[in-house]
Scaffold this motif. Structure first.
Motif, PDB file in Angstrom:
ATOM      1  N   CYS A 113      -6.635  -1.022  -8.234  1.00 56.74           N
ATOM      2  CA  CYS A 113      -6.393  -1.376  -9.636  1.00 56.74           C
ATOM      3  C   CYS A 113      -7.681  -1.924 -10.253  1.00 56.74           C
ATOM      4  CB  CYS A 113      -5.278  -2.415  -9.734  1.00 56.74           C
ATOM      5  SG  CYS A 113      -5.641  -3.962  -8.869  1.00 56.74           S
ATOM      6  N   ARG A 129      -0.563  -3.899  -5.612  1.00 59.66           N
ATOM      7  CA  ARG A 129      -0.044  -2.594  -6.004  1.00 59.66           C
ATOM      8  C   ARG A 129       0.854  -2.665  -7.238  1.00 59.66           C
ATOM      9  NH1 ARG A 129       0.809  -2.043  -0.098  1.00 59.66           N
ATOM     10  NH2 ARG A 129      -0.964  -0.870   0.740  1.00 59.66           N
ATOM     11  N   ASP A 179      -1.829  -4.876 -12.711  1.00 60.81           N
ATOM     12  CA  ASP A 179      -2.834  -4.086 -13.431  1.00 60.81           C
ATOM     13  C   ASP A 179      -4.257  -4.560 -13.166  1.00 60.81           C
ATOM     14  OD1 ASP A 179      -0.700  -2.725 -14.769  1.00 60.81           O
ATOM     15  OD2 ASP A 179      -0.541  -4.415 -16.171  1.00 60.81           O
TER      16      ASP A 179
END
Length: 699
Positions: A689, A656, A659
């Motif tokens: 992501c 989380r 990237d």
């Protein structure tokens, strides 16, 4: 009465039985696995409930049930042979043979003693001994997950399975012959000679024929799949012609095609069909044969026989492992891991026990005692393996980090290409980018450009048009026009990113093969391609998909991307790593290379079990630091070791704040014929992501 009326209303049709089997195979194993019980135990219980002693929905004597159960038994033994890693066996074949001999003979002698002690004849006693002498690698997925499969003790135990299973099945064949009253010195020598010729014919004949057939058929996976099935059942029929049980032929066929289908998409499909259809049918059929009243009576009247067999297996396998410790100087942790791995009695044991029961060699009491043995060892064995294997070192002492494996993959690919044809003046580093979607093209070309520019290389933009029977088909013309537009845009993007872009438009019968062939023709160092929503799921598992087929066929690594932002803006990169296999090192090198293209940082995450010793965690971090320093670009890197019981949840939570996540492509495997869950599949579904799924070549 109500149950009888309900049963009378159910049509007596093979289709009904087949439908019930499908429903059971679909629903029961997941329910038992949630209870932390093996799925195969659930199938046995379902067979008991649906059989003559329960709801009477399935008749074990029905032709449909008997046929499907027989096919499942053959398939189970075939998969047992197919899953043995022959390459690892060859590395330690003499030690594998030594431990195989020990872990077969000691339980064999114990089983004979138990049989004679309880009043059984010599033939039955020898069969009981052979039943408990083999083992099933039910806990193999555990040692794989813990990253200790390269430990010599693990390799030797896996290799020993070949010897124990073959020896147990051959003893079964001889016992059946003796019991039939056909035993004499002449008949025994004749049968052994016939068996020897049969084994040679299967192992070498099928291996040769399979390699020739696969070479000639290329990528025709349907015909290759049928060839393997034909080889299995021909081997089973051949065994029966020699008065040998068909499971002997099935196991030998698994060994024979092992090298033929080695790590190919066909192997995945073979195992998938078996683990989802036929093998579960066999375990349900075993449950149908289990008479609950006789089973309970056995536990009462033959309790000591059952305890003697179960206790004999535990003690004999431990003695065999201890002998291996003395011979090969293993540690006690390695010894106990070998013991726990060799405990489960499932595949060969159950198949041989059923054959012995049907031949009248053993009675229902022994058969039920073997079922108790299967339940106990299949539960206890994996639990003990989990406990002992986690104490093994994650890096084999003989496996040095500073080896040729640490050389960046792109340098090794370049060496191979230059060695194959030094006359071709191809740039050192080439990235092939298949483009088909205008919405993802920019990010793909940008990522490839970053990598190529870093290595002073080039980008090859590739489009594949599906071939048609008639080359003037309007649909093909439209595809070619769209391809030209995509390639023109790729060239424009190359100018924008300051890198040379070569355009290639290819017509091919198969898109995945077209990508792999074009990559080889362009002497690619890497293939970068986009993610597809159809990359996972039931259809992909059964029929394959473009991404999976490119992974299997490509000569160089493949990076499958799902990019949610411009690659240059992906500054925080997370790389989960669990071991130091060659494949894992390739992922580390790729992460280092990509991070160095735009000065981003990399965090290497190792999710350890909560029970892992602190010294092991520290040792893993130390070895990883050594790997990072041994080769590849030096980038800002952090190593995080996290204790967590659920690997997928830990990675999802950590991701989380990143990237990009770079994952290694992992394959689903089977153990004892039942499918094993894959952490990677869950990560691909739940990560929000950007991600890269990095897979090495399988050539």
């Amino acid at each position: 009465m109500t149950l009888d009326r309900l049963l009378s209303a159910v049509p007596d049709s093979p289709l009904i039985a087949f439908t019930i089997l499908l429903l059971v195979s679909l629903t029961i194993p997941p329910l038992f696995e949630r209870l932390r019980l093996p799925g195969l135990v659930g199938l046995l219980v379902a067979g008991v409930i649906l059989g003559p002693g329960g709801l009477r929905l399935l008749d074990p004597q029905a032709e449909t049930i008997a046929l499907l159960s027989d096919i499942g038994k053959i398939y189970l033994m075939f998969v047992a042979g197919l899953e043995i890693d022959l390459s690892e066996f060859r590395k330690k074949k003499w030690r594998s043979f030594g431990f195989g001999l020990t872990t077969f003979l000691v339980p064999m002698l114990v089983g004979i003693a138990v049989g004679r002690g309880f009043g059984f004849g010599w033939t039955a006693s020898v069969l009981i001994g052979s039943l408990i002498a083999s083992h099933t690698l039910l806990a193999y997925p555990i040692v794989t997950r813990l990253g200790v499969t390269r430990n010599e003790a693990i390799t030797v135990t896996i290799g020993a399975t070949i010897f124990t299973d073959i020896a147990a099945l051959l003893v079964l064949a001889i016992c059946v012959t003796v019991h039939a009253g056909e035993f004499s010195a002449v008949s025994l020598s004749g049968q052994l000679s016939g068996l020897a010729l049969y084994v040679i014919a299967v192992l070498f004949g099928i291996d040769w024929a399979g390699k020739e057939f696969f070479r000639r058929t290329g990528d025709e996976q349907g015909n290759q799949f049928l060839f393997v099935l034909l080889a299995v059942f021909l081997s089973a029929v051949g065994a029966q012609l020699l008065d040998v049980d068909k499971i002997v032929g099935a196991f030998l066929a698994g060994l024979a095609v092992n090298d033929v289908v080695d790590r190919s998409p066909v192997e995945e499909k073979i195992e998938f069909v078996g683990s989802t259809l036929f093998i579960p049918f066999f375990f349900v059929g075993m449950g149908l044969l289990l008479d609950v009243d006789v089973f309970i009576e056995t536990l009462d009247s033959a309790l000591w026989l059952t305890l003697a067999i179960v206790g004999g297996v535990f003690g004999a396998k431990l003695v065999a492992a201890a002998i291996a410790k003395l011979l090969y100087r293993y540690s006690w942790v390695e010894t106990l891991t070998m013991w726990s791995l060799s405990l489960p009695q499932v595949a060969a044991t159950l198949a041989a026990a059923l054959a012995g029961l049907q031949a009248g060699l053993i009675d229902s009491q022994v058969f039920n005692a073997i079922l108790v043995l299967m339940l106990v060892t299949s539960l206890v064995g994996p639990l003990l393996t989990e406990r002992f294997a986690r104490q093994l070192p994650l890096v084999d002492p003989e496996d040095e980090i500073d080896t040729d494996d640490s050389i960046p993959w792109w340098e090794r690919v370049e060496r191979e290409l230059n060695r194959s044809d030094e006359q071709l003046a191809t740039p050192t580093f080439s990235v092939v980018v298949p483009v088909s979607n205008p919405l993802t093209e920019r990010y793909l070309i940008e990522m490839a450009s970053l990598l190529a520019r870093h290595e002073s290389g080039r980008v090859v933009a590739l489009t594949i048009a599906q071939a048609h029977v008639h080359m003037d088909e309007p649909q093909l013309n439209d595809t070619l026009i769209r391809g030209d537009r995509l390639l023109a845009r790729a060239e424009d993007l190359g100018q924008e990113f300051g890198v040379e872009v070569t355009s290639v438009l290819r017509i091919d019968d198969d898109i995945a093969e077209g990508i792999s062939r074009a990559a080889r023709e362009q002497q690619a160092s890497l293939v970068v391609m986009g993610w597809s929503d159809t990359a996972v799921g039931l259809r992909a598992r059964l029929f394959g998909n473009l991404i999976d087929n490119v992974f299997w066929a490509s000569h160089c690594p493949v990076a499958v991307t799902r990019l949610l932002d411009e690659p240059v803006r992906l500054q925080r990169i997370l790389v989960p790593i669990k071991n130091f296999t060659v494949q894992a090192r390739l992922v580390v090198r790729f992460a280092q290379l990509f991070a160095d293209t735009h000065q981003s940082s990399v965090t290497f995450l190792h999710v350890a079990d909560r029970r892992m010793l602190p010294a092991q965690m520290a040792g893993f971090e130390r070895d990883l630091k050594g790997l990072l320093a041994a080769g590849g670009p030096q980038v800002a890197a952090e190593i995080v070791t996290l204790a967590h019981d659920n690997i997928a949840e830990a990675i999802i939570a950590a991701a989380r704040s990143f990237d990009l996540v770079i994952l290694r492509s992992l394959r689903r495997r089977t153990a004892g014929g039942l499918a094993v869950s894959d952490v990677t599949a869950r990560l691909l579904e739940e990560l929000t992501c950007s991600l890269v799924l990095f897979g090495e070549s399988h050539s």
